[in-house]
Design a protein around this motif. Structure first.
Motif, PDB file in Angstrom:
ATOM      1  N   PHE A  74      42.343  27.691  44.019  1.00 15.99           N
ATOM      2  CA  PHE A  74      41.819  27.426  42.677  1.00 15.99           C
ATOM      3  C   PHE A  74      41.196  26.034  42.602  1.00 15.99           C
ATOM      4  CE2 PHE A  74      42.611  25.491  38.479  1.00 15.99           C
ATOM      5  CZ  PHE A  74      41.840  26.320  37.678  1.00 15.99           C
ATOM      6  N   ASP A  75      41.859  25.064  43.226  1.00 12.56           N
ATOM      7  CA  ASP A  75      41.344  23.696  43.182  1.00 12.56           C
ATOM      8  C   ASP A  75      40.004  23.585  43.911  1.00 12.56           C
ATOM      9  OD1 ASP A  75      41.569  21.025  42.378  1.00 12.56           O
ATOM     10  OD2 ASP A  75      42.332  20.426  44.342  1.00 12.56           O
ATOM     11  N   ALA A  76      39.833  24.408  44.953  1.00 12.12           N
ATOM     12  CA  ALA A  76      38.615  24.328  45.757  1.00 12.12           C
ATOM     13  C   ALA A  76      37.406  24.936  45.049  1.00 12.12           C
ATOM     14  CB  ALA A  76      38.838  25.018  47.098  1.00 12.12           C
ATOM     15  N   ASP A  77      37.604  26.073  44.360  1.00  7.33           N
ATOM     16  CA  ASP A  77      36.415  26.763  43.815  1.00  7.33           C
ATOM     17  C   ASP A  77      36.462  26.988  42.303  1.00  7.33           C
ATOM     18  OD1 ASP A  77      38.203  28.861  43.534  1.00  7.33           O
ATOM     19  OD2 ASP A  77      37.454  29.963  45.271  1.00  7.33           O
ATOM     20  N   ARG A  78      37.650  26.725  41.676  1.00  8.06           N
ATOM     21  CA  ARG A  78      37.815  26.903  40.222  1.00  8.06           C
ATOM     22  C   ARG A  78      37.400  28.309  39.768  1.00  8.06           C
ATOM     23  NH1 ARG A  78      38.965  21.589  38.193  1.00  8.06           N
ATOM     24  NH2 ARG A  78      40.040  20.727  39.977  1.00  8.06           N
ATOM     25  N   LEU A  79      37.784  29.298  40.610  1.00  6.96           N
ATOM     26  CA  LEU A  79      37.661  30.688  40.203  1.00  6.96           C
ATOM     27  C   LEU A  79      39.051  31.196  39.818  1.00  6.96           C
ATOM     28  CD1 LEU A  79      35.273  32.125  42.953  1.00  6.96           C
ATOM     29  CD2 LEU A  79      34.682  31.372  40.637  1.00  6.96           C
ATOM     30  N   ILE A  80      39.072  32.240  38.990  1.00  9.70           N
ATOM     31  CA  ILE A  80      40.338  32.788  38.513  1.00  9.70           C
ATOM     32  C   ILE A  80      40.758  33.886  39.483  1.00  9.70           C
ATOM     33  CG2 ILE A  80      41.557  33.771  36.535  1.00  9.70           C
ATOM     34  CD1 ILE A  80      40.307  30.966  36.075  1.00  9.70           C
ATOM     35  N   HIS A  81      41.486  33.529  40.511  1.00 10.04           N
ATOM     36  CA  HIS A  81      41.792  34.477  41.586  1.00 10.04           C
ATOM     37  C   HIS A  81      42.752  35.574  41.155  1.00 10.04           C
ATOM     38  CE1 HIS A  81      39.763  32.282  44.874  1.00 10.04           C
ATOM     39  NE2 HIS A  81      39.959  31.250  44.071  1.00 10.04           N
ATOM     40  N   GLU A  82      43.575  35.346  40.130  1.00  9.97           N
ATOM     41  CA  GLU A  82      44.524  36.388  39.744  1.00  9.97           C
ATOM     42  C   GLU A  82      43.856  37.492  38.925  1.00  9.97           C
ATOM     43  OE1 GLU A  82      45.563  32.947  36.772  1.00  9.97           O
ATOM     44  OE2 GLU A  82      44.936  33.106  38.839  1.00  9.97           O
ATOM     45  N   ASP A  83      42.575  37.298  38.605  1.00  8.34           N
ATOM     46  CA  ASP A  83      41.815  38.316  37.884  1.00  8.34           C
ATOM     47  C   ASP A  83      40.770  38.887  38.841  1.00  8.34           C
ATOM     48  OD1 ASP A  83      39.685  39.509  36.287  1.00  8.34           O
ATOM     49  OD2 ASP A  83      40.759  38.674  34.565  1.00  8.34           O
ATOM     50  N   ASP A  84      40.739  40.225  38.964  1.00  2.00           N
ATOM     51  CA  ASP A  84      39.831  40.867  39.923  1.00  2.00           C
ATOM     52  C   ASP A  84      38.377  40.513  39.679  1.00  2.00           C
ATOM     53  OD1 ASP A  84      41.978  42.031  41.039  1.00  2.00           O
ATOM     54  OD2 ASP A  84      41.778  43.926  39.967  1.00  2.00           O
ATOM     55  N   ARG A  85      38.039  40.209  38.434  1.00  2.00           N
ATOM     56  CA  ARG A  85      36.624  39.973  38.107  1.00  2.00           C
ATOM     57  C   ARG A  85      36.167  38.589  38.554  1.00  2.00           C
ATOM     58  NH1 ARG A  85      36.622  39.833  32.430  1.00  2.00           N
ATOM     59  NH2 ARG A  85      38.832  39.369  32.683  1.00  2.00           N
ATOM     60  N   LEU A  86      37.110  37.751  38.967  1.00  2.00           N
ATOM     61  CA  LEU A  86      36.790  36.422  39.459  1.00  2.00           C
ATOM     62  C   LEU A  86      35.820  35.630  38.583  1.00  2.00           C
ATOM     63  CD1 LEU A  86      36.415  36.701  43.344  1.00  2.00           C
ATOM     64  CD2 LEU A  86      38.293  35.740  42.045  1.00  2.00           C
ATOM     65  N   PRO A  87      36.089  35.516  37.289  1.00  2.00           N
ATOM     66  CA  PRO A  87      35.225  34.618  36.509  1.00  2.00           C
ATOM     67  C   PRO A  87      35.516  33.176  36.906  1.00  2.00           C
ATOM     68  CG  PRO A  87      37.055  35.339  35.150  1.00  2.00           C
ATOM     69  CD  PRO A  87      37.198  36.053  36.475  1.00  2.00           C
ATOM     70  N   THR A  88      34.602  32.305  36.589  1.00  2.00           N
ATOM     71  CA  THR A  88      34.877  30.893  36.834  1.00  2.00           C
ATOM     72  C   THR A  88      35.882  30.399  35.791  1.00  2.00           C
ATOM     73  OG1 THR A  88      33.161  30.122  35.345  1.00  2.00           O
ATOM     74  CG2 THR A  88      32.499  30.576  37.630  1.00  2.00           C
ATOM     75  N   GLN A  89      36.508  29.249  36.075  1.00  2.00           N
ATOM     76  CA  GLN A  89      37.435  28.667  35.112  1.00  2.00           C
ATOM     77  C   GLN A  89      36.733  28.423  33.781  1.00  2.00           C
ATOM     78  OE1 GLN A  89      38.846  24.688  35.915  1.00  2.00           O
ATOM     79  NE2 GLN A  89      40.616  24.915  34.576  1.00  2.00           N
ATOM     80  N   LYS A  90      35.486  27.925  33.849  1.00  2.00           N
ATOM     81  CA  LYS A  90      34.729  27.647  32.616  1.00  2.00           C
ATOM     82  C   LYS A  90      34.583  28.903  31.759  1.00  2.00           C
ATOM     83  CE  LYS A  90      31.939  23.554  33.380  1.00  2.00           C
ATOM     84  NZ  LYS A  90      32.067  23.018  34.718  1.00  2.00           N
ATOM     85  N   GLU A  91      34.202  30.043  32.428  1.00  2.00           N
ATOM     86  CA  GLU A  91      34.046  31.301  31.690  1.00  2.00           C
ATOM     87  C   GLU A  91      35.386  31.773  31.136  1.00  2.00           C
ATOM     88  OE1 GLU A  91      30.419  33.214  34.392  1.00  2.00           O
ATOM     89  OE2 GLU A  91      32.508  33.486  34.973  1.00  2.00           O
ATOM     90  N   PHE A  92      36.423  31.654  31.953  1.00  2.00           N
ATOM     91  CA  PHE A  92      37.755  32.111  31.570  1.00  2.00           C
ATOM     92  C   PHE A  92      38.267  31.348  30.343  1.00  2.00           C
ATOM     93  CE2 PHE A  92      42.450  31.882  32.219  1.00  2.00           C
ATOM     94  CZ  PHE A  92      42.735  33.226  32.148  1.00  2.00           C
ATOM     95  N   VAL A  93      38.103  30.028  30.355  1.00  5.64           N
ATOM     96  CA  VAL A  93      38.562  29.200  29.239  1.00  5.64           C
ATOM     97  C   VAL A  93      37.769  29.524  27.974  1.00  5.64           C
ATOM     98  CG1 VAL A  93      38.643  26.824  28.374  1.00  5.64           C
ATOM     99  CG2 VAL A  93      39.495  27.354  30.659  1.00  5.64           C
ATOM    100  N   ALA A  94      36.450  29.669  28.123  1.00  7.06           N
ATOM    101  CA  ALA A  94      35.615  29.982  26.958  1.00  7.06           C
ATOM    102  C   ALA A  94      36.014  31.326  26.356  1.00  7.06           C
ATOM    103  CB  ALA A  94      34.141  29.989  27.369  1.00  7.06           C
ATOM    104  N   GLN A  95      36.272  32.314  27.239  1.00  5.63           N
ATOM    105  CA  GLN A  95      36.684  33.645  26.755  1.00  5.63           C
ATOM    106  C   GLN A  95      38.041  33.587  26.068  1.00  5.63           C
ATOM    107  OE1 GLN A  95      36.722  36.225  30.183  1.00  5.63           O
ATOM    108  NE2 GLN A  95      34.501  36.096  30.463  1.00  5.63           N
ATOM    109  N   ALA A  96      39.000  32.922  26.705  1.00  2.48           N
ATOM    110  CA  ALA A  96      40.353  32.855  26.146  1.00  2.48           C
ATOM    111  C   ALA A  96      40.348  32.124  24.804  1.00  2.48           C
ATOM    112  CB  ALA A  96      41.296  32.154  27.123  1.00  2.48           C
TER     113      ALA A  96
END
Ligand SMILES: [Zn+2]
Length: 283
Positions: free
Chosen positions: A92-114
């Protein structure tokens, strides 16, 4: 609208931070240093919040490597985490992708959605930030926690207790002074055990149960779903409800109901709804 996280003092020198109805990091302050447990999604300046409480050195411990708990690691140089969750945290620290979600959104997208989803709730009272904080440090050092490790904060000790299952290396923190068990997601009203076999999960929870004379309350890592301003501690009996589900699943008394996928099962018992993979084998 409330524009700032709310700091709650739940015991002397012991704080829960209400990140606007989302996550519930805690801060345990000793004589020499403070322990911050989890960071939320990364849309809050956790050090700025901590500095409203104490100016002592801060040790960051993660309950587990899910992005809603470790999202703010960019604000820290040292991160203490169970070795089994280390690969997920480093990825997660290396790529800031949401690995526990199959869709692999970026952290930015994930935070905005949440944030947008929580803002849209009719009962929401918080002006939840939708952007991720800039990293304060470009590199981090991950320090492995040991099972049953005692951490001395100066005149105050806490113990790391393994709580594997929700992730491969989830931990709980037992604070002897406040007699509170900070349990992350691994003891909470609704959660999943999908990253360890349920025998391992059961045995870790039995080990935590063996410490039950040392705590009276359990705080998990999130605020209530329907009423985001509320945080209530759970009684020790929530741990017994989870153990009952796991024992019944292991001995065949109650295998639970199918839950969506072919392998996932669920059962509601007492104060808990649990999801698990019965076929998951230990690594
Ligand atoms: Zn989690």
């Amino acid at each position: 609208m409330i524009h700032q996280p709310i700091i709650l003092e739940v015991a002397k020198d012991t704080y829960m931070i209400n990140l606007m109805g989302l996550q519930a990091p805690s801060l345990i302050v000793g004589r020499d240093r403070a322990l911050l447990l989890d960071t939320g999604l990364g849309n809050f300046d956790m050090m700025e919040i901590v500095r409203r409480i104490t100016d002592k050195p801060v040790m960051l411990v993660l309950t587990h490597a899910h992005s809603d708990h470790m999202g703010g690691i960019g604000q820290f140089q040292e991160i203490h985490i169970h070795p089994a969750d280390l690969p997920a945290a480093q990825a997660f620290d290396a790529d800031r992708l949401i690995h526990e979600d199959d869709r692999l959104p970026t952290q930015k997208e994930f935070v905005a959605q949440a944030a947008a989803a929580f803002r849209a709730r009719p009962e929401n009272i918080f002006d939840i930030p939708e952007t991720v904080m800039e990293d304060r440090f470009s590199e981090r050092r991950f320090i492995p926690l040991q099972p049953d490790q005692i951490i001395d904060l100066g005149g105050r000790q806490v113990q790391i207790l393994e709580e594997r299952g929700h992730t491969a290396g989830e931990i709980a923190v037992l604070d002897f002074q406040s007699r509170i068990l900070f349990a992350g997601d691994g003891i909470s009203p609704m959660f999943s055990i999908t990253e360890a076999d349920i025998t391992t999960a059961r045995n870790d929870l039995l080990h935590i149960r063996s410490h039950a004379s040392e705590f009276d309350r359990i705080y998990h890592g999130h605020f209530g779903g329907t009423d985001p301003a509320t945080l209530c501690s759970a009684p020790v009996s929530m741990l017994d409800d989870i153990l009952q589900i796991l024992n019944d699943a292991l001995d065949g008394t109650d295998p639970g109901q199918p839950a969506g996928s072919e392998t996932l099962r669920t059962r509601s018992y007492g104060s808990v709804q649990l999801y698990w993979h019965p076929s998951k084998q230990s690594q």
